[in-house]
Scaffold this motif. Structure first.
Motif, mmCIF file in Angstrom:
data_model
loop_
_atom_site.group_PDB
_atom_site.id
_atom_site.type_symbol
_atom_site.label_atom_id
_atom_site.label_comp_id
_atom_site.label_asym_id
_atom_site.label_seq_id
_atom_site.Cartn_x
_atom_site.Cartn_y
_atom_site.Cartn_z
ATOM 1 N N PRO B 941 0.791 -1.230 0.000
ATOM 2 C CA PRO B 941 0.000 0.000 0.000
ATOM 3 C C PRO B 941 0.827 1.286 0.000
ATOM 4 C CG PRO B 941 -0.021 -0.992 2.172
ATOM 5 C CD PRO B 941 0.855 -1.842 1.321
ATOM 6 N N ILE B 942 1.208 1.737 -1.176
ATOM 7 C CA ILE B 942 1.885 3.025 -1.391
ATOM 8 C C ILE B 942 2.928 3.340 -0.325
ATOM 9 C CG2 ILE B 942 1.469 5.380 -2.219
ATOM 10 C CD1 ILE B 942 -1.345 4.875 -2.587
ATOM 11 N N ASP B 943 3.942 2.519 -0.243
ATOM 12 C CA ASP B 943 4.987 2.777 0.755
ATOM 13 C C ASP B 943 6.281 2.113 0.308
ATOM 14 O OD1 ASP B 943 5.180 3.492 4.003
ATOM 15 O OD2 ASP B 943 6.632 2.014 3.256
ATOM 16 N N VAL B 944 7.332 2.892 0.265
ATOM 17 C CA VAL B 944 8.611 2.395 -0.238
ATOM 18 C C VAL B 944 9.114 1.248 0.628
ATOM 19 C CG1 VAL B 944 10.980 3.015 -0.786
ATOM 20 C CG2 VAL B 944 9.173 4.690 -1.088
ATOM 21 N N ASN B 945 9.039 1.448 1.934
ATOM 22 C CA ASN B 945 9.627 0.450 2.827
ATOM 23 C C ASN B 945 8.851 -0.863 2.790
ATOM 24 O OD1 ASN B 945 11.741 2.051 3.653
ATOM 25 N ND2 ASN B 945 10.427 3.116 5.137
ATOM 26 N N LEU B 946 7.512 -0.747 2.724
ATOM 27 C CA LEU B 946 6.713 -1.973 2.662
ATOM 28 C C LEU B 946 6.991 -2.727 1.367
ATOM 29 C CD1 LEU B 946 3.295 -0.772 4.138
ATOM 30 C CD2 LEU B 946 5.109 -2.095 5.249
ATOM 31 N N ALA B 947 7.143 -1.961 0.286
ATOM 32 C CA ALA B 947 7.436 -2.583 -1.003
ATOM 33 C C ALA B 947 8.752 -3.346 -0.926
ATOM 34 C CB ALA B 947 7.504 -1.518 -2.088
ATOM 35 N N LYS B 948 9.722 -2.676 -0.329
ATOM 36 C CA LYS B 948 11.045 -3.292 -0.228
ATOM 37 C C LYS B 948 10.960 -4.541 0.663
ATOM 38 C CE LYS B 948 15.775 -2.215 1.092
ATOM 39 N NZ LYS B 948 16.696 -1.148 1.449
ATOM 40 N N GLU B 978 -0.209 12.318 -7.028
ATOM 41 C CA GLU B 978 1.108 12.886 -6.715
ATOM 42 C C GLU B 978 1.824 12.083 -5.634
ATOM 43 O OE1 GLU B 978 -1.830 14.684 -6.537
ATOM 44 O OE2 GLU B 978 -2.098 14.067 -4.475
ATOM 45 N N TYR B 979 1.037 11.550 -4.712
ATOM 46 C CA TYR B 979 1.645 10.743 -3.654
ATOM 47 C C TYR B 979 2.203 9.458 -4.263
ATOM 48 C CZ TYR B 979 2.147 8.423 0.845
ATOM 49 O OH TYR B 979 2.653 7.783 1.941
ATOM 50 N N THR B 980 1.366 8.846 -5.112
ATOM 51 C CA THR B 980 1.798 7.642 -5.814
ATOM 52 C C THR B 980 3.083 7.929 -6.578
ATOM 53 O OG1 THR B 980 -0.540 7.337 -6.224
ATOM 54 C CG2 THR B 980 0.963 5.881 -7.359
ATOM 55 N N TYR B 981 3.042 9.056 -7.278
ATOM 56 C CA TYR B 981 4.186 9.415 -8.120
ATOM 57 C C TYR B 981 5.444 9.470 -7.267
ATOM 58 C CZ TYR B 981 6.962 11.841 -11.608
ATOM 59 O OH TYR B 981 7.925 12.169 -12.525
ATOM 60 N N SER B 982 5.333 10.143 -6.133
ATOM 61 C CA SER B 982 6.543 10.346 -5.358
ATOM 62 C C SER B 982 7.034 9.026 -4.769
ATOM 63 C CB SER B 982 6.290 11.437 -4.308
ATOM 64 O OG SER B 982 6.249 10.881 -3.039
ATOM 65 N N ILE B 987 11.136 4.782 -5.176
ATOM 66 C CA ILE B 987 11.511 3.377 -5.400
ATOM 67 C C ILE B 987 12.524 3.294 -6.538
ATOM 68 C CG2 ILE B 987 10.640 1.180 -6.295
ATOM 69 C CD1 ILE B 987 8.018 1.753 -4.804
ATOM 70 N N ARG B 988 12.199 4.048 -7.585
ATOM 71 C CA ARG B 988 13.045 3.977 -8.774
ATOM 72 C C ARG B 988 14.416 4.607 -8.521
ATOM 73 N NH1 ARG B 988 11.531 1.698 -13.358
ATOM 74 N NH2 ARG B 988 10.872 0.208 -11.821
ATOM 75 N N LEU B 989 14.427 5.711 -7.806
ATOM 76 C CA LEU B 989 15.707 6.368 -7.514
ATOM 77 C C LEU B 989 16.561 5.493 -6.614
ATOM 78 C CD1 LEU B 989 14.588 10.072 -7.016
ATOM 79 C CD2 LEU B 989 16.165 9.220 -8.754
ATOM 80 N N LEU B 1045 6.116 8.150 -16.289
ATOM 81 C CA LEU B 1045 7.269 8.999 -15.991
ATOM 82 C C LEU B 1045 7.814 8.707 -14.604
ATOM 83 C CD1 LEU B 1045 6.067 12.388 -17.460
ATOM 84 C CD2 LEU B 1045 7.593 10.711 -18.483
ATOM 85 N N ALA B 1046 6.963 8.139 -13.738
ATOM 86 C CA ALA B 1046 7.426 7.830 -12.387
ATOM 87 C C ALA B 1046 8.114 6.473 -12.353
ATOM 88 C CB ALA B 1046 6.241 7.845 -11.426
#
Lengths: 222, 1070
Positions: B941-948, B978-982, B987-989, B1045-1046
């Motif tokens: 759910p829209i979270d870098v750490n959870l994804a990782k 915008e939240y999704t995008y960031s 994640i990509r960066l 683009l994200a």
């Protein structure tokens, strides 16, 4: 150091309207340190100006150069001739450099690329704060090394005003009350007697209110 | 005694002092100051006059202080260091002292940032302590700050300062108070006290320093006017400690103002008891009325009689002088008025006399006339007598002749003539009887007539002569009769002046000069009256002539002169504007009144234009008669209007023909003519006109709204022919849709960025990444796709490679969608119940590169189709298409595990992608996928750490990162895009620039379902939101392009057009 920041690009573009040959002239002094007018910034400004002019469908020829300092005559010497080849010289130095070019290089039209902001220090990457007002009459020995002239919104000399709450200045909660800090520091250094003495009314002539300031050192004069 | 002010005297006498506060107005209204001063007068010993408090510009404290003083209220003038330097301050102090101000409160001043001029330069030449020192030096050492001597009249001021016991550092506050005392403060007024406890503590420290014996301390209090004010002070005024108790008391109070006063009184009573407090300073800001009440209730009233409060500006001598001057002025004024009245009275008396004269002259004239009439009547009588005698003579003669010539007379037609006479007589009798004559008179007349006839015969008079004679006699006769009636000199009875020429008869030659004058005057009056009537009727020329005539007769007649001037002026006006005044426009009566801001001419012109437009519109509608009427109206207003003429001709010629004449500039294609709505034709005509003439229907209605004087019917008339607009304001417009599903190829930038960047060094903009994204293979055979694999940020092709372009998968549901809007379902109408056919259609018709089968029917909260059934459908779809398939569960972890396990057992080794795997079912599903080497979708759910974290868990389980697609969960545009995008960008960066391998899986973006559930995609078409389908397509394609683009690599979408647009974008960017 002198802290400066680049003017908005549009302001610079307006400034150079009608200029077809431009020299963007950087300075490796303070403005390079505060990332406002060194080599890198000169390149960025030059590129941005080219793009801006191109976007407007206009041509411009831009040369770039960066001097060691723009506030010493020897570095400006070559500019006296070279500057005449351009319609204008856009100086990325502080106001001192711009003035000095205007003084020293007749026939050269000099324009400022920066707003010179204050004498300050780099707090962290991207943040500078004002620490000295250059008032010409230093009282830091009385104030625990913290300057009430530069760092108090009312330039108070005799302690904090009634708006000091929780160590914050009343004008902005992000601004620390320098007098609270002076108080704490002097108490800590057991110098709090200084807080009881009345600081007399200041002489502001040294701060520039007596006209442009000048310093002469007889022993160094040629 | 230092300055001898009332405040000083009260304090020194040991009385508990009370000071008030008066804020000068933000205007030059001295009445405000006086009013406030009067409220406070008698209830306080002195009043602080603030110096632009909170840095808001107000009347200067010096001025307001003087005004207060003139009201008998002693001011404490406040002086800040914010707005003046030492020169200004000292100058004002000298002035204040000179004019009798005896108390000065020395402050640093609020920072200008808080006021209404935050951009101002704050002076702050000194601070409050230095200010105290400076004024003390002026007073005690008679020296200016620079050291120069004040030769005389040094300022004698009782000096005050402020103290804030509630600011920090608390322990330093008494010390700073000590500095102020040392610098020269004679009294202290504190900040507003609500926290009495803290104030008591402060006072204790002050007493410890012995300051309470060196300075008078006045405790500052303020009645809180309302709960809101108290809360504001608590929150926003730095250095003000409003206790919770105060807030509570106010919020519990029925009457907050009353409670505010109570609070204030309570605090006064408390601070009064604190040792070292010499008084209170009551600051009732903009609530001066509260002060008397507070003072009374605190038992502080009545105040001692004020001492030495004398405004110097108004000395007793000056008062006397002023009174004397005023007396003189009044007398002069009075006399002037008297003279004026007198002369006016005289003038009016003169006027009266004149009037009287003219009136008596008129009466005399009338009398004369009457006499004339009488005389002529008398004359007539005499004539009648004469005639009667003549008649008698004639009769006699007749009788004589009759007896002699009876026979001969018969032969010469006598009887015939007699019968004629009889007839005449009858007619006359009749005519006279209608005039209500008496019988006797009638007899007389008839006999007279008879005689006359005979006379005619005898004298051989012609018919005309006879008639004239008869008339004359008749008139004389009647006049004689009229004499019997009482003479009536009333104006109405005056015979018309045309009778004046009668005066030419010889009898009237003797008429006196007075009669002539009277007649002339009468003429003049008549002429002027007529002329005025004409003038009213706007017949200026005629009126002018009459006035001139009148002046010829009486060159000095005032009324005539006045009228002449008026007429001349009107004529001049007429000449300057040929159309003349509003009334002068021939047909202007039919128009609504001309608005003031435009001239009648323009107004008329506008209406010409309006009528022409109306005509054109009617012509368009085939209403030739209506059009003719409109054009005629226009021509009535301006007979020269070419457009109207032309239109009228057209209307006359083209009765029944609807095709409009097209103006010369632009020819309309013949085929279009029938349909061209007027609104489109008329603007062309508008171009031919002057810009002001704006005949399009819309323009007219707009104008009418702007000008507003047009009557309702007009407006309706103008609106009625308005053609149906393309988009209606209400109701359901026609479906426009997205048209063709074809999308033009995006033009590619052919030059490389290096080329385009010109001389900007490459290293300035190039920041190549060191990491890379894993690539994941989905599907089997030729049509299998690989996603991911790039070594750069999305489409940063100048920094690295993107070997596999992002892909779009069509979403297919395993059962008929219930909530899809029909702008979406219309493309799949024939196959919504058959997922296989649906999927095939996507592939065959819409060129789908992949299919995402959403197994929504399995949702336990929905249809809850058994896993085995769903698995069969899934198998059929997977078998039915050759493109890769993603099987997307319903989102219920357990059910998805069940379903997807079923599916995998059915499809065997086919490389379908399964998902979503969450932290709840990654173990079971992960294991299944691993067994079949299937790629999986890992949803978080829209979270870098959870994804990782999920990636790590899957990897720990043994699932290779080459088999994971990350679903970071997304929001559509307007719903968290915008939240999704960031999150995706981060994640990509992390993967590319920080080599965070655990985040280097490709990203799958399931956006179709997010977009199409947004209400913007469901609302029907309307004028504000536009066409529903376009709206949905735009939302879907914008969400897709943004998330591309994200870093999105596999986009799951729904609408064929949106897919086509997205693919075109990808193609163009690669």
């Amino acid at each position: 150091m002198i802290v400066a920041e680049r003017k908005p690009m549009n302001e610079i573009l307006d400034m150079i309207s009608g200029v077809n040959r431009l020299l963007v002239l950087g300075c490796r002094g303070c403005v390079a340190v505060c990332s406002a007018g060194g080599d890198k910034e000169v390149d960025v400004i030059a590129s941005a100006l080219r793009l801006g002019r191109k976007k407007a469908g206009q041509q411009i020829e831009i040369d770039t150069d960066t001097l060691v300092r723009q506030c010493d005559p020897e570095y400006l010497e070559p500019l006296k001739e070279r500057g005449k080849q351009f319609d204008a010289v856009l100086s990325t130095a502080c106001g001192v450099g711009v003035n000095f070019i205007a003084d020293r290089c007749p026939g050269v039209r000099v324009l400022p690329a920066l707003n010179t902001t204050f004498y300050g220090a780099n707090m962290s990457s991207g943040e500078w704060i004002e620490l000295c007002a250059g008032c010409g009459s230093c009282v830091l020995h009385l104030t625990g090394g913290l300057c009430p002239v530069a760092r108090c919104a009312k330039r108070l000399s005799n302690g904090p005003c009634g708006g000091s709450v929780g160590g914050r200045c009343e004008i902005d909660p992000n601004v620390p009350c320098v007098w609270q800090r002076i108080h704490d520091k002097l108490v800590e250094q057991k110098q709090d007697k200084l807080l009881k003495d009345i600081t007399p009314i200041r002489d502001w002539t040294t701060a520039g209110h007596g006209g442009p300031r000048r310093r002469i050192r007889e022993d160094l004069l040629p | 005694m230092i300055a001898g002010s009332n405040l000083e005297q009260v304090l020194r006498s040991g009385n508990f002092a009370v000071t008030g506060e008066l804020g000068p107005p933000k205007s030059g209204d001295f009445e405000v100051v006086r009013k406030k001063a009067r409220i406070l007068k008698g209830h306080v010993d002195a009043v602080n006059i603030t110096d632009c408090q909170t840095a808001i510009v107000r009347m200067s404290s010096l001025t307001a202080a003087l005004l207060a003083l003139s009201e008998g209220v002693e001011p404490v003038m406040q002086m800040t260091c914010r707005d003046r330097n030492r020169i200004g301050i000292q100058a004002d102090i000298l002035g204040a002292s000179a004019l009798g101000i005896k108390n000065l409160l020395c402050l640093t001043g609020d920072h200008q940032k808080f006021g209404n001029h935050p951009q101002a330069k704050g002076v702050f030449d000194m601070d409050s302590i230095q200010l105290l020192g400076m004024v003390k030096q002026m007073r005690d050492e008679k020296k200016f700050q620079c050291g120069e001597e004040i030769k005389s009249n040094e300022p004698e001021l009782f000096l005050g300062a402020a103290a804030n016991p509630f600011a920090d550092p608390f322990e330093y506050r008494p010390i700073r108070l000590g500095k102020k005392v040392a610098a020269g403060a004679n009294f202290i007024q504190t900040q507003i006290i609500y926290n009495v406890e803290k104030f008591a503590k402060f006072m204790e420290m002050v007493r410890d320093l012995g300051l309470h014996e060196k300075v008078f301390i006045l405790a500052g209090v303020t009645p809180p006017k309302s709960l809101g004010m108290a809360r504001y002070m608590k929150r926003f005024v730095p250095g003000l400690d409003v206790t919770d108790e105060v807030i509570d008391r106010l919020s519990d109070a029925k009457d907050q103002r009353e409670e505010g006063i109570n609070i204030c009184v309570d605090i006064i009573n408390q601070v009064k008891e604190i040792e070292g407090v010499s008084g209170v300073h009551v600051m009732a800001i903009e609530w001066e009325e509260a002060v008397p009440e507070i003072v009374k209730r605190s038992g502080l009233g009545p105040r001692p009689e004020p001492q030495g409060v004398e405004p110097r500006l108004v000395s007793p001598g000056a008062i006397e002088e002023a009174v004397e001057r005023a007396r003189h002025e009044i007398r002069d004024e009075f006399e002037k008025e008297l003279d004026k009245a007198r002369s006016e009275a005289q003038a009016s008396r003169g006027l009266l006399i004149k009037e009287k004269e003219s009136a008596s002259a008129e009466i005399a004239g009338l009398r004369k006339e009457l006499e004339d009439v009488k005389r002529s009547a008398v004359k007539g009588e005499a004539e009648i007598k004469r005639l009667t005698t003549e008649l008698e003579e004639a009769k006699e003669e007749l009788q004589k002749a009759g007896s002699l010539q009876v026979v001969a007379g018969e032969a010469t037609g006598g009887p015939a003539s007699i019968s004629q006479t009889e007839f005449n007589q009858g007619a006359m009798t009749e005519s006279i009887s209608s005039g209500k004559l008496s019988l006797r008179e009638q007899d007389a007349l008839s006999s007279l007539n008879l005689g006359l006839k005979a006379l005619q015969k005898v004298l051989g008079l012609s018919e005309d002569q006879f008639e004239a004679l008869r008339r004359f006699l008749e008139a004389e006769f009647l006049l004689q009769l009229g004499q019997a009636a009482p003479p009536a000199p009333a104006a109405g009875m005056i015979p018309a002046p045309a009778e004046a020429p009668v005066a030419s008869t010889p009898e009237e030659v003797r008429e006196t000069e007075t009669k002539k004058v009277a007649a002339r005057q009468k003429d003049v009056i008549n002429l002027v009256a007529k002329a005025n009537v004409l003038l009213h009727k706007n017949n200026v020329e005629e009126a002018l002539n009459l006035f001139k005539k009148a002046l010829e007769i009486a060159p000095e007649d005032e009324k005539a002169i006045e009228g002449l001037n008026k007429a001349k002026a009107l004529l001049a006006e007429k000449e300057t504007g040929p159309a003349g005044t509003a009334e002068a426009i021939p047909s202007a009566e039919g128009l609504p009144p001309c608005p003031e801001e435009i001239t009648p001419e323009e107004w008329s012109r506008k209406w010409v234009v309006r009528y022409v437009a109306m005509g054109n519109v009617r012509l368009m509608k085939g209403d030739s008669d209506g059009a003719m009427e409109a054009f005629k109206k226009a021509l009535e207003l301006d007979p020269g209007d070419e457009k109207a003429k032309e239109g009228l001709e057209r209307a006359q010629a083209g009765k029944g023909i609807h095709v409009p004449e097209v103006s010369t500039e632009k020819a309309v294609a013949p085929g279009e003519k029938e349909e061209v709505p007027p609104a489109e034709v008329i603007p062309e005509e508008k171009e031919a006109r002057e810009p002001e003439a704006a005949p399009p229907v819309e323009a007219i209605t707009e104008k009418e709204e702007a000008e507003a004087p047009a009557p309702e019917e007009e407006k309706k008339e103008a609106e009625a022919p308005k053609p149906a607009p393309k988009v209606q304001l209400s109701g359901t417009p026609e479906h426009e849709g997205v048209g063709s599903l074809e999308v033009p190829v995006l033009e590619k930038e052919t030059r490389s960025l290096v080329e385009r960047a010109g001389s900007i060094p490459e290293d300035l903009y190039r920041e190549p990444c060191s990491g890379s994204i894993k690539d994941v293979l989905i599907g089997d055979g030729e049509k299998a796709i690989t996603v991911g694999g790039e070594t750069t940020l999305p489409f940063h092709l100048f920094e690295g490679d993107m070997p596999n372009p992002p892909r779009v998968a069509f979403e297919v549901l395993d059962s008929r969608p219930e909530e899809w809007p029909d702008v979406l379902t219309r493309y799949f109408d024939d196959c919504l119940d058959d997922p296989v056919k649906w999927a095939r259609k996507c592939v065959d018709e819409f060129n789908a590169k992949a299919i995402c089968l959403s197994l929504i029917s399995t949702d336990p909260n929905g249809a809850d189709v058994p896993a085995s059934d769903a698995a069969k459908i899934a198998k059929d779809v997977v078998d039915g298409v050759d493109v890769p398939v993603i099987l997307w569960g319903c989102g219920n972890a357990d059910k998805d595990t069940e379903t997807l396990r079923e599916v995998t057992s059915l499809i065997g080794n086919k490389k379908v992608c399964v998902g979503p795997l969450s932290d709840a079912n990654y173990r079971t599903l992960g294991a299944t996928a691993m067994a079949f080497q299937l790629p999986v979708v890992a949803s978080t759910p829209i979270d870098v750490n959870l994804a990782k974290q999920l990636n790590i868990l899957l990897e720990n389980l043994g699932v290779s990162l080459n088999h994971i697609l990350m679903d970071p969960s997304i929001g559509a545009v307007g719903y968290g895009l915008e939240y999704t995008y960031s999150v995706m960008e981060r994640i990509r960066l992390a993967a590319l620039t920080q080599q965070d391998e655990k985040l280097s899986a490709p990203i799958v973006v399931n956006l179709g379902r997010e977009v199409w559930k947004a209400k913007e995609c469901r609302l029907p078409s309307d004028i504000l939101l536009g066409d529903q389908e376009r709206r949905g397509v735009i939302m879907e394609s914008i969400t897709a392009s943004t998330l591309l683009l994200a870093g999105g690599e596999l986009m799951i979408m729904r609408h064929p057009k949106a897919v086509a647009l997205t693919e075109a974008l990808i193609e163009g960017m690669m």
